[in-house]
Design a protein around this motif. Sequence first.
Motif, short mmCIF file in Angstrom:
data_model
loop_
_atom_site.label_atom_id
_atom_site.label_comp_id
_atom_site.label_asym_id
_atom_site.label_seq_id
_atom_site.Cartn_x
_atom_site.Cartn_y
_atom_site.Cartn_z
N GLN A 160 0.84 -1.20 0.00
CA GLN A 160 0.00 0.00 0.00
C GLN A 160 0.87 1.24 0.00
O GLN A 160 1.78 1.38 0.81
N THR A 161 0.60 2.14 -0.95
CA THR A 161 1.33 3.40 -1.04
C THR A 161 0.43 4.54 -0.63
O THR A 161 -0.71 4.65 -1.10
N VAL A 162 0.91 5.37 0.27
CA VAL A 162 0.18 6.58 0.65
C VAL A 162 0.67 7.71 -0.24
O VAL A 162 1.87 7.97 -0.33
N HIS A 163 -0.24 8.36 -0.93
CA HIS A 163 0.10 9.40 -1.90
C HIS A 163 -0.08 10.78 -1.30
O HIS A 163 -0.92 10.97 -0.42
N PRO A 164 0.68 11.76 -1.76
CA PRO A 164 1.69 11.61 -2.80
C PRO A 164 3.00 11.08 -2.24
O PRO A 164 3.48 11.58 -1.22
N PHE B 15 -9.76 9.54 -22.58
CA PHE B 15 -9.04 9.57 -21.31
C PHE B 15 -9.25 8.28 -20.53
O PHE B 15 -8.31 7.66 -20.02
N GLU B 16 -10.50 7.85 -20.45
CA GLU B 16 -10.82 6.66 -19.68
C GLU B 16 -10.20 5.40 -20.29
O GLU B 16 -9.59 4.59 -19.59
N GLU B 17 -10.34 5.24 -21.61
CA GLU B 17 -9.85 4.03 -22.26
C GLU B 17 -8.33 3.93 -22.22
O GLU B 17 -7.78 2.86 -22.01
N THR B 18 -7.65 5.05 -22.46
CA THR B 18 -6.19 5.01 -22.52
C THR B 18 -5.54 4.91 -21.16
O THR B 18 -4.34 4.61 -21.07
N HIS B 19 -6.29 5.14 -20.08
CA HIS B 19 -5.70 5.14 -18.74
C HIS B 19 -6.13 3.94 -17.89
O HIS B 19 -5.79 3.87 -16.71
N LYS B 20 -6.85 3.01 -18.48
CA LYS B 20 -7.34 1.88 -17.69
C LYS B 20 -6.20 1.12 -17.02
O LYS B 20 -6.23 0.87 -15.81
N LEU B 21 -5.22 0.72 -17.79
CA LEU B 21 -4.10 -0.06 -17.23
C LEU B 21 -3.28 0.81 -16.30
O LEU B 21 -2.88 0.37 -15.21
N LEU B 22 -3.03 2.04 -16.70
CA LEU B 22 -2.25 2.94 -15.86
C LEU B 22 -2.90 3.12 -14.49
O LEU B 22 -2.24 3.03 -13.45
N PHE B 23 -4.21 3.34 -14.48
CA PHE B 23 -4.90 3.53 -13.21
C PHE B 23 -4.88 2.26 -12.36
O PHE B 23 -4.81 2.33 -11.13
N ARG B 24 -4.95 1.11 -13.00
CA ARG B 24 -4.84 -0.14 -12.23
C ARG B 24 -3.48 -0.24 -11.56
O ARG B 24 -3.39 -0.60 -10.37
N LEU B 25 -2.44 0.10 -12.29
CA LEU B 25 -1.09 0.02 -11.73
C LEU B 25 -0.89 1.03 -10.60
O LEU B 25 -0.21 0.74 -9.60
N LEU B 26 -1.51 2.19 -10.74
CA LEU B 26 -1.43 3.19 -9.67
C LEU B 26 -2.20 2.72 -8.43
O LEU B 26 -1.71 2.84 -7.30
N LYS B 27 -3.38 2.18 -8.66
CA LYS B 27 -4.23 1.79 -7.54
C LYS B 27 -3.62 0.66 -6.74
O LYS B 27 -3.75 0.61 -5.51
N GLU B 28 -2.94 -0.27 -7.41
CA GLU B 28 -2.35 -1.39 -6.70
C GLU B 28 -0.98 -1.06 -6.13
O GLU B 28 -0.36 -1.87 -5.46
N GLY B 29 -0.47 0.17 -6.39
CA GLY B 29 0.79 0.60 -5.82
C GLY B 29 2.01 0.22 -6.62
O GLY B 29 3.14 0.48 -6.18
N ALA C 18 -7.00 10.51 -8.75
CA ALA C 18 -6.14 10.08 -7.65
C ALA C 18 -6.77 10.38 -6.30
O ALA C 18 -6.73 9.56 -5.37
N LYS C 19 -7.38 11.54 -6.19
CA LYS C 19 -8.00 11.93 -4.92
C LYS C 19 -9.13 10.98 -4.55
O LYS C 19 -9.36 10.67 -3.37
N LYS C 20 -9.82 10.47 -5.57
CA LYS C 20 -10.95 9.59 -5.33
C LYS C 20 -10.52 8.14 -5.10
O LYS C 20 -11.09 7.43 -4.27
N GLU C 21 -9.46 7.70 -5.81
CA GLU C 21 -9.15 6.27 -5.86
C GLU C 21 -7.92 5.84 -5.05
O GLU C 21 -7.78 4.65 -4.74
N LEU C 22 -7.04 6.76 -4.72
CA LEU C 22 -5.80 6.38 -4.05
C LEU C 22 -5.86 6.65 -2.56
O LEU C 22 -6.65 7.48 -2.09
N GLU D 234 -4.89 19.22 -3.04
CA GLU D 234 -4.78 19.70 -4.42
C GLU D 234 -4.00 18.74 -5.32
O GLU D 234 -4.37 18.52 -6.48
N ARG D 235 -2.93 18.15 -4.82
CA ARG D 235 -2.06 17.31 -5.66
C ARG D 235 -1.78 15.98 -4.97
O ARG D 235 -0.70 15.75 -4.45
N PRO D 236 -2.77 15.08 -4.96
CA PRO D 236 -2.56 13.81 -4.26
C PRO D 236 -1.63 12.84 -4.97
O PRO D 236 -1.14 11.89 -4.36
#
Length: 968
Positions: free
Chosen positions: A3-7, A320-334, A361-365, A373-375
């Motif tokens: 688990q990563t605490v952002h930022p 935005f949504e389609e191109t970031h699906k994998l990226l957001f998964r990698l961010l969410k899992e740390g 990020a503010k919503k999901e991380l 402002e900058r999570p």
Amino acid sequence: MHQTVHPRIPVSTYRIQLNRTFTFRDVAAIVPYLHDLGITDLYCSPYFTAVPGSSHGYDIVDPTRLNADIGTEEDYRVMVDALQRHDMGQLMDVVPNHMGITRQLNRWWQDVLENGPSSPYASFFDIDWDPLKSELQDKVLLPILGDQYGLVLENQELQLVYEDGRFLIRYYDHSLPVAPKPSALILLHRLDSLIRETGPHSPHVMELESIITALRHLPTRQDREPALVAERYREKEIIKRRLATLVESSATVRTFLHENVRIVNGTKGQPRSFDLLDQVLNDQAYRLAYWRVAAEEINYRRFFDINELAAIRMEDPTVFEETHKLLFRLLKEGSVTGLRIDHVDGLYDPADYLNKLQSWAKKELTVASDVTERPLYVVVEKILGVNEQLPANWPVFGTTGYDFLGWLNALFVDRANERAFDALYRRMSRRVESFEELVYRCKQLIMQVSMASELAVLGHQLDRLSERDRRSRDFTLNSLTYAIQEIIACFPVYRTYTTGDTDGILDRDRVFIWQAVAHAKRRNPAVSGLVFNFVRDLLLQSSNHAESDCDERLKFVTRFQQTTSPVTAKSVEDTAFYRYHRFVSLNEVGSSPEQFGIAPSLVHHQWESRQELRSTSLSATSTHDTKRSEDVRARLNVLSEIPKQWKEHVLRWVKINRCHKTHVGGDTIPGCNEEYLLYQTVIGVWPLAPLDEPEYACFVERIQAYMNKAVKEAKEHTSWVSPNAEYEEGIRAFIAKSLDRSIPNEFLDDFLPFQQQVAQYGLYNSLSQTLLKMVAPGVPDVYQGTELWDFSLVDPDNRRPVDFSTRVRCLTEWTRASSADADRLARAQDLFARRQDGRIKLFLSADLLRFRRAHRELFAHGRYVPLAAGGEHADHLFAFARCQGEEMVLAIVPRLITAVVPDAQTPPFGEAVWRDTWLVVPVGQEGVRFRNILTGEVVKTVLRGNKQVLSVGEIFAHYPVACLEKVA
């Protein structure tokens, strides 16, 4: 799951280049080494699916999958697990502006080519479906042919093929879809003959006729109603399966179809035999064309002028949504903890894109409670102009550090000798124009030969707007296009950021637009200023225009903004930098060749401001995009201190090597300007260690490859678009003869002693800039391999494989050594004695990176305090303190050192060299002790007048740079 605490804000980063030769598992293997080096965060090049064999990963074809060249999901987990075991984060390079579209690998692009504007992905790409050329209505121009379309067609280079129920067009490694409806033309050919042969009631022929009927009744690609689009997609897939089944089950139909394919592909020497294939191609959602027409007629926005990279519309929420699906998964899992945004200026609205990232990020991380402002840690690749700051509404932690690179490099250039270099360059190049004038001309060139289509579109957009107002309708299309071109040529920054929102235009952008228009008007006194004012008012969102034109005006402004950036980049970085060779150390991304050195006080001012405003920006000295590595620039900077010696040697070399030049069509090869670049290049990259014959041959080839790229980028005697083989071979031969050491060589006899002298001084510059980067405000960024000496040139030279085994071995030996102060001094002395092998830079980096990691708060929040010096060599010091509470660290380095030690072999140590030079320290009492982190030595402050000072001779008693920690 980790688990990563952002930022998560990196303390330091290490940039690695992933490709098929350096994979996820290779990275995992060096993670322990990076951790031992003191690195806190890995900084990865893009690793989503790219064109196979890509050496860099920026030509992504599928952002929803990992790049198979680099490894599998399991391989990726091995890398991530290794990072997490060592408490290291991962900064990932994100490419939001464009995608690779070569071959058939980009399924979104392939769908667009098959289905045109009715494709669900048509809005993903920035395509003009209603372009100026009416023949391209609802089509995409594909400039992939190596010759004129008709010649390519009749030479049978375009081949129709059948594959699993569908038809394709093959052109070498390109594979293009044939739309379903035009496929009926292929199946209809000779159908009557087939019916006569088999009889009208043959079930296989009846099925074929039914398939043809179904194809002919499909909705067209112009039909964009959702129901019709859904019908088209559903039915065409059913038809494909039916045709595949029929061909598989019926030998008669199979033979018929393959014979039709053969006939459609035509017969060489019989032009009319290609009519049917031509008809099929003309009925596609794309138009094949000779690649040289791209600049004038292409109707999709590209990454710069690269046809194989198509811009995507990231402003579209679906994209935005389609191109970031994998990226957001990698961010969410740390797995990923921060982002580096590539080419942010290419986006429609950078602020909007960056805010979307932070909102997600503010919503999901898992976000620290005091961060709103900058999570998410995000830095942007942004080239800042002189006096330009990042827009205040960008929710980022800073830039990738080109601004830092420029200030740091200029610190080691002797500004007192600018006129001497001006005079020598005029003599060598026979040029008198300023760099500003050169950039203006290069911008004009790029707009004419590389981006003519973009200019034409802007001109027509502006023409339509002018016709809607009686005060501007008399402006002609030519005058409006000319005004746009002149304003862009005079634009002082890469772009502005007007979006049409309620905040209006940024104050900084208002200034830049006024500057550009004012300069354009001064350059064109014979042109009415009214046309320039008309463009200016549009860019400034003047209220004088009708409200009904708001959308059209914003469309023009946005397209204008997205044009200035690539024009500037191609003109400056990829053209002017290869033409202007006054002092090539300054020809660097984010720097200005006009700024010959800088006053130390200005660097202090910049870094004080950086600590207050952007202390989380990266501090880069080498990147994958830099024109020369940090050590090459450090070495070249020595030349700025010795202009007389440099001039004498250069003029001597010109005379010696005159016999190696060739003469073709009145041109002398190489020209004087290219020859001057060559001498600076060879000075900068000549190896420290002797080379055997195979190694030397490789070195000469590196120089030849670089110079070939340089003259092509300059676009004066040859280019990528129109190569001049004779000129290129002439330069290649000149280099080979000049550097030939198999025979007596007068040039090398004179060159090598001088080069070795410069190289020795250059090592001191390298150590100084390394120390400053590690201690100054910002996040130190190390480019792969540069922790040892690295004398690389622009890519692909700087993408060569890194010998990590040597680095691991060196660092392991250091880690095992005793850390006692006495042993550290002995080690430091040994490293200096053997400084040629590069370990001195490696251990300097490791010492400081580890120290920084152990004192995070000091470097994150500590004040930046410039330190004054006095005495004989005060002007040859640069020093500052980082202070927080009772903690204090001093960074002290020499600069412009040839005046301090006239003999390069004399170490710059002790009072015999530094004499009565002293450093003022911000402490309140005498006898305060400071320990040198690098050598273990301790020095004490003494009272001098009313100041507490340290003796510089003591500070540099045994080592050329110093980092002093205040001790009790």
